[in-house]
Design an enzyme around this catalytic site. Structure first.
Site, PDB file in Angstrom:
ATOM      1  N   LYS A  42      44.797  84.095  92.497  1.00 21.01           N
ATOM      2  CA  LYS A  42      43.829  84.350  91.447  1.00 21.01           C
ATOM      3  C   LYS A  42      44.147  85.642  90.692  1.00 21.01           C
ATOM      4  CE  LYS A  42      40.228  82.683  94.531  1.00 21.01           C
ATOM      5  NZ  LYS A  42      39.012  83.135  95.277  1.00 21.01           N
ATOM      6  N   GLU A  98      52.661  87.382  87.304  1.00 23.54           N
ATOM      7  CA  GLU A  98      52.047  87.932  88.518  1.00 23.54           C
ATOM      8  C   GLU A  98      51.232  89.183  88.183  1.00 23.54           C
ATOM      9  OE1 GLU A  98      50.869  87.679  91.221  1.00 23.54           O
ATOM     10  OE2 GLU A  98      52.212  87.400  92.887  1.00 23.54           O
ATOM     11  N   ASP A  99      50.268  89.490  89.043  1.00 28.11           N
ATOM     12  CA  ASP A  99      49.483  90.707  88.836  1.00 28.11           C
ATOM     13  C   ASP A  99      50.278  91.948  89.246  1.00 28.11           C
ATOM     14  OD1 ASP A  99      49.425  90.006  91.538  1.00 28.11           O
ATOM     15  OD2 ASP A  99      47.268  90.206  91.778  1.00 28.11           O
ATOM     16  N   ASP A 102      54.713  93.984  94.897  1.00 29.33           N
ATOM     17  CA  ASP A 102      54.556  95.021  95.918  1.00 29.33           C
ATOM     18  C   ASP A 102      55.803  94.973  96.823  1.00 29.33           C
ATOM     19  OD1 ASP A 102      53.214  96.899  97.530  1.00 29.33           O
ATOM     20  OD2 ASP A 102      52.127  95.389  98.632  1.00 29.33           O
ATOM     21  N   LYS A 130      54.998  98.109  92.110  1.00 32.24           N
ATOM     22  CA  LYS A 130      54.866  99.189  93.105  1.00 32.24           C
ATOM     23  C   LYS A 130      56.188  99.272  93.860  1.00 32.24           C
ATOM     24  CE  LYS A 130      50.658  99.067  95.298  1.00 32.24           C
ATOM     25  NZ  LYS A 130      49.809  98.670  96.467  1.00 32.24           N
ATOM     26  N   PHE A 151      46.401 101.506  96.896  1.00 33.03           N
ATOM     27  CA  PHE A 151      45.846 100.167  96.739  1.00 33.03           C
ATOM     28  C   PHE A 151      44.988 100.164  95.470  1.00 33.03           C
ATOM     29  CE2 PHE A 151      43.407  96.365  97.489  1.00 33.03           C
ATOM     30  CZ  PHE A 151      44.407  95.522  97.935  1.00 33.03           C
ATOM     31  N   VAL A 152      45.351  99.311  94.527  1.00 34.47           N
ATOM     32  CA  VAL A 152      44.660  99.303  93.232  1.00 34.47           C
ATOM     33  C   VAL A 152      43.873  98.005  93.037  1.00 34.47           C
ATOM     34  CG1 VAL A 152      46.206 100.920  92.062  1.00 34.47           C
ATOM     35  CG2 VAL A 152      46.782  98.490  92.078  1.00 34.47           C
ATOM     36  N   ASP A 158      42.102  92.339  93.421  1.00 31.59           N
ATOM     37  CA  ASP A 158      40.909  92.443  94.258  1.00 31.59           C
ATOM     38  C   ASP A 158      41.167  93.176  95.568  1.00 31.59           C
ATOM     39  OD1 ASP A 158      42.525  90.382  95.545  1.00 31.59           O
ATOM     40  OD2 ASP A 158      40.733  89.892  96.705  1.00 31.59           O
ATOM     41  N   ARG A 164      37.598  92.389  90.921  1.00 32.86           N
ATOM     42  CA  ARG A 164      38.501  91.755  89.946  1.00 32.86           C
ATOM     43  C   ARG A 164      38.034  91.988  88.511  1.00 32.86           C
ATOM     44  NH1 ARG A 164      42.006  88.253  92.798  1.00 32.86           N
ATOM     45  NH2 ARG A 164      41.077  87.153  94.544  1.00 32.86           N
TER      46      ARG A 164
HETATM   47  P1  IMP Z   1      54.102  91.125  97.514  1.00 32.96           P
HETATM   48  O1  IMP Z   1      54.450  89.764  98.029  1.00 32.96           O
HETATM   49  O2  IMP Z   1      54.056  92.148  98.611  1.00 32.96           O
HETATM   50  O3  IMP Z   1      54.932  91.574  96.342  1.00 32.96           O
HETATM   51  O4  IMP Z   1      52.588  91.068  97.109  1.00 32.96           O
HETATM   52  C1  IMP Z   1      52.092  90.527  95.998  1.00 32.96           C
HETATM   53  C2  IMP Z   1      50.607  90.269  96.174  1.00 32.96           C
HETATM   54  O5  IMP Z   1      49.949  91.199  97.058  1.00 32.96           O
HETATM   55  C3  IMP Z   1      49.971  90.463  94.831  1.00 32.96           C
HETATM   56  O6  IMP Z   1      50.004  89.273  94.081  1.00 32.96           O
HETATM   57  C4  IMP Z   1      48.571  90.904  95.200  1.00 32.96           C
HETATM   58  O7  IMP Z   1      47.740  89.779  95.359  1.00 32.96           O
HETATM   59  C5  IMP Z   1      48.704  91.617  96.525  1.00 32.96           C
HETATM   60  N1  IMP Z   1      48.722  93.093  96.335  1.00 32.96           N
HETATM   61  C6  IMP Z   1      49.736  93.938  96.577  1.00 32.96           C
HETATM   62  N2  IMP Z   1      49.404  95.208  96.289  1.00 32.96           N
HETATM   63  C7  IMP Z   1      48.128  95.165  95.866  1.00 32.96           C
HETATM   64  C8  IMP Z   1      47.210  96.177  95.396  1.00 32.96           C
HETATM   65  O8  IMP Z   1      47.486  97.388  95.318  1.00 32.96           O
HETATM   66  N3  IMP Z   1      45.988  95.721  95.034  1.00 32.96           N
HETATM   67  C9  IMP Z   1      45.609  94.411  95.084  1.00 32.96           C
HETATM   68  N4  IMP Z   1      46.445  93.453  95.497  1.00 32.96           N
HETATM   69  C10 IMP Z   1      47.680  93.821  95.880  1.00 32.96           C
END
Ligand code: IMP
Length: 179
Positions: A42, A98-99, A102, A130, A151-152, A158, A164
């Site tokens: 989402k 993507e949002d 990370d 990030k 953490f944002v 969310d 959100r």
């Molecule tokens: P990745 O697979 O670690 O790159 O994570 C991606 C997903 O983790 C994102 O689509 C977010 O849903 C969640 N996520 C990672 N960091 C944050 C944050 O700082 N705030 C909120 N969601 C996050």
């Protein structure tokens, strides 16, 4: 909600300007091409809606939803597809929206998953990056903002399904997710 916020990191105005720039760049890069924009639910729903309207060339919009197993603030790299795409991707240009990137594990999974459907190209747009937490190398073709290791929340992001609808990108007080 506001009492859970430590501070604003990126304002609504900055986000609006950046999305305008990204939309213009995407429109230029994909002019004359068959573009499918894939928002990842989402978290990316709000960014994707704004970015899609900032794209001035013909494009289709679709959504996917995946889950990542693990703790609420961590990604494990093990994913399951909950909602898949309606359209074929064969020979088409796909832009994953993507949002935040990370660890990079979600984008890695999505790229591998979607590349099996024979797209002509596969690109990534992410509102936030990030890089300090990266576990796998991923290319972000259209990046909004680099953020430090906090953490944002807000603009679709969310914590436990809350925040959100905050219009700015905000740093959540650590005691909220550590309690
Ligand atoms: P990745 O697979 O670690 O790159 O994570 C991606 C997903 O983790 C994102 O689509 C977010 O849903 C969640 N996520 C990672 N960091 C944050 C944050 O700082 N705030 C909120 N969601 C996050």
């Amino acid at each position: 909600m506001q009492q859970d916020i430590e501070r604003v990191l990126i304002t609504e105005e900055q986000i609006r300007e950046k999305i305008k720039e990204l939309g213009a760049q995407i429109s230029e890069d994909f002019r004359g091409k068959d573009l499918v924009v894939v928002g990842i639910l989402k978290g990316a729903a709000l960014f994707c809606a704004d970015l899609f309207r900032a794209i001035s060339i013909p494009a289709e919009l679709d959504f996917m939803r995946i889950t990542s197993y693990g703790a609420a603030t961590k990604s494990t790299g093990v994913h399951r597809v909950l909602l898949d795409l309606d359209y074929t991707l064969e020979g088409r240009h796909v832009l994953i929206v993507e949002d935040i990137v990370d660890t990079g594990l979600t984008i890695k999974f999505l790229k591998e998953y979607l590349s099996q459907r024979g797209p002509a190209s596969l690109s990534v747009a992410a509102l936030l990056d990030k890089p300090s937490r990266r576990k796998v190398e991923v290319t972000i073709d259209y990046r909004g903002f680099e953020v430090p290791d906090f953490f944002v929340v807000g603009m679709g992001l969310d914590y436990a399904e809350k925040y959100r609808n905050l219009r700015d990108i905000c740093i959540l007080k650590p005691e909220i997710y550590k309690s």
